[in-house]
Motif scaffolding. Sequence first.
Motif, PDB file in Angstrom:
ATOM      1  N   UNK A 188       0.833  -1.205   0.000  1.00 36.40           N
ATOM      2  CA  UNK A 188       0.000   0.000   0.000  1.00 36.40           C
ATOM      3  C   UNK A 188       0.871   1.260   0.000  1.00 36.40           C
ATOM      4  N   UNK A 189       0.340   2.403  -0.419  1.00 39.52           N
ATOM      5  CA  UNK A 189       1.099   3.653  -0.407  1.00 39.52           C
ATOM      6  C   UNK A 189       1.587   3.998   0.995  1.00 39.52           C
ATOM      7  N   UNK A 190       2.759   4.619   1.073  1.00 40.14           N
ATOM      8  CA  UNK A 190       3.397   4.933   2.347  1.00 40.14           C
ATOM      9  C   UNK A 190       2.470   5.737   3.257  1.00 40.14           C
ATOM     10  N   UNK A 191       1.914   6.824   2.761  1.00 42.16           N
ATOM     11  CA  UNK A 191       1.096   7.703   3.602  1.00 42.16           C
ATOM     12  C   UNK A 191      -0.215   7.039   4.011  1.00 42.16           C
ATOM     13  N   UNK A 192      -0.735   6.182   3.164  1.00 39.72           N
ATOM     14  CA  UNK A 192      -1.949   5.458   3.541  1.00 39.72           C
ATOM     15  C   UNK A 192      -1.657   4.547   4.728  1.00 39.72           C
ATOM     16  N   UNK A 193      -0.536   3.837   4.676  1.00 35.67           N
ATOM     17  CA  UNK A 193      -0.151   2.965   5.787  1.00 35.67           C
ATOM     18  C   UNK A 193       0.100   3.790   7.053  1.00 35.67           C
TER      19      UNK A 193
ATOM     20  N   UNK B 242      -3.949  -0.526  10.545  1.00 35.28           N
ATOM     21  CA  UNK B 242      -2.641  -1.190  10.507  1.00 35.28           C
ATOM     22  C   UNK B 242      -1.934  -1.150  11.852  1.00 35.28           C
ATOM     23  N   UNK B 243      -1.576  -2.342  12.336  1.00 34.32           N
ATOM     24  CA  UNK B 243      -0.873  -2.506  13.605  1.00 34.32           C
ATOM     25  C   UNK B 243       0.498  -3.107  13.323  1.00 34.32           C
ATOM     26  N   UNK B 244       1.543  -2.395  13.713  1.00 32.53           N
ATOM     27  CA  UNK B 244       2.897  -2.819  13.347  1.00 32.53           C
ATOM     28  C   UNK B 244       3.249  -4.204  13.885  1.00 32.53           C
ATOM     29  N   UNK B 245       2.874  -4.499  15.121  1.00 32.38           N
ATOM     30  CA  UNK B 245       3.256  -5.792  15.709  1.00 32.38           C
ATOM     31  C   UNK B 245       2.457  -6.929  15.080  1.00 32.38           C
ATOM     32  N   UNK B 246       1.185  -6.707  14.797  1.00 33.50           N
ATOM     33  CA  UNK B 246       0.404  -7.739  14.105  1.00 33.50           C
ATOM     34  C   UNK B 246       1.007  -8.012  12.725  1.00 33.50           C
ATOM     35  N   UNK B 247       1.452  -6.945  12.056  1.00 31.95           N
ATOM     36  CA  UNK B 247       2.067  -7.126  10.741  1.00 31.95           C
ATOM     37  C   UNK B 247       3.394  -7.867  10.813  1.00 31.95           C
ATOM     38  N   UNK B 248       4.033  -7.821  11.984  1.00 37.71           N
ATOM     39  CA  UNK B 248       5.277  -8.577  12.166  1.00 37.71           C
ATOM     40  C   UNK B 248       5.037 -10.079  12.097  1.00 37.71           C
ATOM     41  N   UNK B 249       3.804 -10.491  12.345  1.00 40.47           N
ATOM     42  CA  UNK B 249       3.437 -11.898  12.158  1.00 40.47           C
ATOM     43  C   UNK B 249       2.834 -12.132  10.780  1.00 40.47           C
TER      44      UNK B 249
ATOM     45  N   UNK C  95       4.157 -16.061  -0.253  1.00 37.00           N
ATOM     46  CA  UNK C  95       3.652 -14.756  -0.689  1.00 37.00           C
ATOM     47  C   UNK C  95       4.747 -14.002  -1.435  1.00 37.00           C
ATOM     48  N   UNK C  96       4.361 -13.307  -2.468  1.00 36.50           N
ATOM     49  CA  UNK C  96       5.322 -12.558  -3.286  1.00 36.50           C
ATOM     50  C   UNK C  96       5.620 -11.214  -2.618  1.00 36.50           C
ATOM     51  N   UNK C  97       6.366 -11.292  -1.532  1.00 37.85           N
ATOM     52  CA  UNK C  97       6.728 -10.113  -0.749  1.00 37.85           C
ATOM     53  C   UNK C  97       8.215 -10.194  -0.425  1.00 37.85           C
ATOM     54  N   UNK C  98       8.954  -9.121  -0.689  1.00 36.86           N
ATOM     55  CA  UNK C  98      10.376  -9.081  -0.363  1.00 36.86           C
ATOM     56  C   UNK C  98      10.577  -8.526   1.044  1.00 36.86           C
ATOM     57  N   UNK C  99      11.780  -8.747   1.576  1.00 37.42           N
ATOM     58  CA  UNK C  99      12.102  -8.190   2.895  1.00 37.42           C
ATOM     59  C   UNK C  99      12.037  -6.668   2.855  1.00 37.42           C
ATOM     60  N   UNK C 100      12.490  -6.075   1.759  1.00 31.63           N
ATOM     61  CA  UNK C 100      12.430  -4.627   1.607  1.00 31.63           C
ATOM     62  C   UNK C 100      10.982  -4.129   1.657  1.00 31.63           C
ATOM     63  N   UNK C 101      10.091  -4.818   0.948  1.00 30.92           N
ATOM     64  CA  UNK C 101       8.679  -4.418   0.949  1.00 30.92           C
ATOM     65  C   UNK C 101       8.082  -4.572   2.340  1.00 30.92           C
ATOM     66  N   UNK C 102       8.469  -5.617   3.035  1.00 27.89           N
ATOM     67  CA  UNK C 102       7.982  -5.842   4.395  1.00 27.89           C
ATOM     68  C   UNK C 102       8.401  -4.693   5.319  1.00 27.89           C
ATOM     69  N   UNK C 103       9.677  -4.311   5.244  1.00 22.75           N
ATOM     70  CA  UNK C 103      10.200  -3.297   6.158  1.00 22.75           C
ATOM     71  C   UNK C 103       9.801  -1.879   5.767  1.00 22.75           C
ATOM     72  N   UNK C 104       9.966  -1.538   4.488  1.00 22.72           N
ATOM     73  CA  UNK C 104       9.719  -0.164   4.045  1.00 22.72           C
ATOM     74  C   UNK C 104       8.279   0.084   3.620  1.00 22.72           C
ATOM     75  N   UNK C 105       7.603  -0.964   3.169  1.00 16.59           N
ATOM     76  CA  UNK C 105       6.230  -0.791   2.715  1.00 16.59           C
ATOM     77  C   UNK C 105       5.203  -0.953   3.814  1.00 16.59           C
TER      78      UNK C 105
END
Length: 343
Positions: free
Chosen positions: A236-241, A285-292, A302-312
């Motif tokens: 999702x877009x940075x500001x939306x998150x 969006x809850x950061x700790x829930x997203x950590x799981x 899932x087609x998600x990179x570590x960069x997308x996980x951390x920065x997105x």
Amino acid sequence: RLPPPNMKNTLSSATALLALTSFTAPKIACAFQPVGNHRYAGGALRLATRHHHAVTKAIGTQPIHRLGVHGGSYSMSAAATGPTPVTPATAYTKAVALGAGKAAQSWQKTAVLGVVSGAHIGFGAYLALSVGGCVPGIAATDPGLQRILLGAFGLPMGLFMTIVGGGELFTGNTAVVTAAALEGKATWKNLAKNWGVSFMGNLVGSLLIAFLATHAGTLKATMAGPLSVAVAKSSQPFMQAFYRGILCNWLVCMAVWCANNASDIGSKALAIFLPISGFVALGLEHSVANMFIIPFGMLNGADVTVRAFLLGSILPVTLGNIVGGAVCVAGLYYCALGTKAQV
């Protein structure tokens, strides 16, 4: 026993005894006799009682009910008057006290409890994905009902375990530790320590549950739902998150704030359930829930990179969570109920 005849000592001792009885059982009585000729003792005790009532009213505890003076003896008793009233003032006072305790504890204890709390939230997110996240038919025909299921079954359980069982949840700490720092009950250095260590502990605990849940294989037949959630949260877009993070942690911190003000398990559970189920149903969006949620999706294809996980996800959501807890909860209540607001 009271100290030697001295108006100041008598007043201080009486006030201390009166304050002590406020925090004991609903019904308590204590008596003492002055030593020697205490011509000021009666007046001092009455003055202490008035002071005691003012203090207990300010902090939200039940005052001593009666003061008796009988010859050389002075007795005071607190009649059973029911539980301490639950008010916004008591909620603020308790939140500050909770935050001060968290800020003062060692980083080792915070780290361990951070892992524990991350695991709790991981379990909650795991349950949410297993129930509300695995009903594509309902999601297609009645998305509102699907959101209710997603919110009701999962994350309330995770926060309940943290509040009642104990834990260090970064998102909740952004409110209570900030409140303690604003009141001068914690240093900003200790606030940074608490936030940083609890955040890393939450990450470790969440990743642990993601690993265990992947190998447990309970969602293999319905993995499409969790995978799509992981992709959506990391793209999702940075500001939306960021904005979703603000709104989310405003509700999460209100759950922590209200549950901490409750005195019994049922009240704590209700205080947790309403805001937490609400934020999930709202799609926030809850950061700790997203950590799981996102690492669990990554571990299962899932087609998600570590960069997308951390920065997105983690970066914008964490920043939003900080604003939601520190500004929208701690900051606003400090302005309304803090010491400077009482001047």
